[in-house]
Scaffold this motif. Sequence first.
Motif, PDB file in Angstrom:
ATOM      1  N   UNK A  22       0.808  -1.205   0.000  1.00 28.72           N
ATOM      2  CA  UNK A  22       0.000   0.000   0.000  1.00 28.72           C
ATOM      3  C   UNK A  22       0.837   1.248   0.000  1.00 28.72           C
ATOM      4  N   UNK A  23       2.097   1.136   0.294  1.00 28.37           N
ATOM      5  CA  UNK A  23       3.004   2.283   0.260  1.00 28.37           C
ATOM      6  C   UNK A  23       3.636   2.340  -1.119  1.00 28.37           C
ATOM      7  N   UNK A  24       3.445   3.413  -1.844  1.00 29.01           N
ATOM      8  CA  UNK A  24       3.869   3.489  -3.235  1.00 29.01           C
ATOM      9  C   UNK A  24       5.329   3.892  -3.396  1.00 29.01           C
ATOM     10  N   UNK A  25       6.011   4.200  -2.304  1.00 33.47           N
ATOM     11  CA  UNK A  25       7.420   4.568  -2.427  1.00 33.47           C
ATOM     12  C   UNK A  25       8.224   3.403  -2.954  1.00 33.47           C
ATOM     13  N   UNK A  26       9.133   3.648  -3.864  1.00 26.97           N
ATOM     14  CA  UNK A  26       9.965   2.595  -4.422  1.00 26.97           C
ATOM     15  C   UNK A  26      11.253   2.458  -3.628  1.00 26.97           C
ATOM     16  N   UNK A  27      11.707   1.213  -3.482  1.00 31.69           N
ATOM     17  CA  UNK A  27      12.997   0.983  -2.856  1.00 31.69           C
ATOM     18  C   UNK A  27      14.073   1.434  -3.833  1.00 31.69           C
ATOM     19  N   UNK A  28      14.981   2.306  -3.426  1.00 29.15           N
ATOM     20  CA  UNK A  28      15.991   2.797  -4.359  1.00 29.15           C
ATOM     21  C   UNK A  28      16.873   1.673  -4.876  1.00 29.15           C
ATOM     22  N   UNK A  29      17.330   1.818  -6.085  1.00 23.97           N
ATOM     23  CA  UNK A  29      18.207   0.820  -6.694  1.00 23.97           C
ATOM     24  C   UNK A  29      19.510   0.729  -5.911  1.00 23.97           C
ATOM     25  N   UNK A  30      19.952  -0.514  -5.658  1.00 23.44           N
ATOM     26  CA  UNK A  30      21.179  -0.727  -4.904  1.00 23.44           C
ATOM     27  C   UNK A  30      22.383  -0.510  -5.811  1.00 23.44           C
ATOM     28  N   UNK A  31      23.322   0.288  -5.349  1.00 24.59           N
ATOM     29  CA  UNK A  31      24.542   0.508  -6.113  1.00 24.59           C
ATOM     30  C   UNK A  31      25.557  -0.584  -5.792  1.00 24.59           C
ATOM     31  N   UNK A  32      26.086  -1.231  -6.821  1.00 23.02           N
ATOM     32  CA  UNK A  32      27.137  -2.223  -6.643  1.00 23.02           C
ATOM     33  C   UNK A  32      28.472  -1.522  -6.878  1.00 23.02           C
ATOM     34  N   UNK A  33      29.297  -1.459  -5.835  1.00 21.33           N
ATOM     35  CA  UNK A  33      30.574  -0.738  -5.900  1.00 21.33           C
ATOM     36  C   UNK A  33      31.713  -1.746  -5.995  1.00 21.33           C
ATOM     37  N   UNK A  34      32.464  -1.752  -7.097  1.00 17.65           N
ATOM     38  CA  UNK A  34      33.575  -2.698  -7.224  1.00 17.65           C
ATOM     39  C   UNK A  34      34.787  -2.245  -6.418  1.00 17.65           C
ATOM     40  N   UNK A  35      35.588  -3.220  -6.010  1.00 22.82           N
ATOM     41  CA  UNK A  35      36.813  -2.939  -5.276  1.00 22.82           C
ATOM     42  C   UNK A  35      37.895  -2.448  -6.231  1.00 22.82           C
ATOM     43  N   UNK A  36      38.542  -1.360  -5.878  1.00 19.91           N
ATOM     44  CA  UNK A  36      39.645  -0.835  -6.674  1.00 19.91           C
ATOM     45  C   UNK A  36      40.960  -1.410  -6.158  1.00 19.91           C
TER      46      UNK A  36
END
Length: 386
Positions: A22-36
């Motif tokens: 019932x809550x229309x807020x979207x879960x933000x896309x998860x950022x995948x951060x690679x190891x440098x």
Amino acid sequence: MRKIILIIVSIFGLLMAGCNRGNERRIPKVEVIPFSEESFKLDETFFAQISLVPLETTEQALIRDIDAVSMVGDTLFLLDRRQLKVFIYLTDGKLVNVIEDIGNGPKEYSRIVDIDVHNGALAVLCDAPTKIMYYTYDGEFVKEQRLTDYWGTFASLGDNFCLYRRGALGKRTLNIFEERNGKGNILTQPDGRFVAREARERGNTLSYGRGRFLTHSDEVFFTWPFDYTIYTIQEGKPYPCYTLDFGKQSLPDELLELESDDFLKSCDEEKYIYTIRDIVANEDYLLFKTNPWIFILDRKEKKLMSCGMIKNDLHLYDFGYLPVSGTEKLVQVYPAYRFKSQLEDVIKRDELPKNKLGEEVIRIYNEIDEEDNPVLLFYQLPKKRV
């Protein structure tokens, strides 16, 4: 490896969606951060500020251990779990008060486990009896609030709290607790890789690595064991913030089936990462510990780099630190005897910096005894120039 991580994140996302239909807020896309592969140097050239605080020693204040640190303005709160005390100091090292309301009745505790600054008061989390006790910044009792269950750590979350613990079968549990009505929204760690390693059978509550899985910095962050995702709290609900890809140091699935001693030995030898903890952050950087290394995440450039020890031109080097709750600082605790022994040859060789901090080191070195309370070394995370 990455596929499994993304499955874990998906499971967590479905759990959140189920709790919030019932809550229309979207879960933000998860950022995948690679190891440098690039390493990062954690020293005085990186931090915005380094400062020393020698803690005054009195008959009332004899510190054995410092397990948690919180700070507001020029006031420090130091938890010593073994002594069941909270020491209150000013940032110049002067003692203000000691909280030691030990007992089993109202306005008393028999065990305390954590502290944090909360809405103009010092909040103290007790596990016997289970409650939160509130004090003024001078250490005077204000009120207390009963809890229905044990929690190991907590963090102030606006008008509420975020509580964290190791529960049944060792699974971690998060509780977003509404202070006003005493109600909580309880979420359990998703199964994923955790079940394969830690919670295979009842009574197995192994713990891998010391440190805090829940911290309060510029915002509240938390992590689960064997999960490479860092979560934050938004509008009273948890969301995945970053998923980290540690490359060659990512934990191979086959290790999850090993017995604990073999598991830890393999991780130690190959530097495989299985925990993310002790997060300190601001809008530009996120610093955290893992079992082998410290890491720094550049949040603007989305760059993840490993670090060795925290170094400085005072020649006080250490891998360990404590997050300073409610701030963008971290602190290293040096027992007085260790502070003096590490600096003895440095001072003789005249290798300290020729500045105000160098002069302060010499003054403290000459004034304290080896049996005195610890010296605290604070580091302030920097902010990028606009």
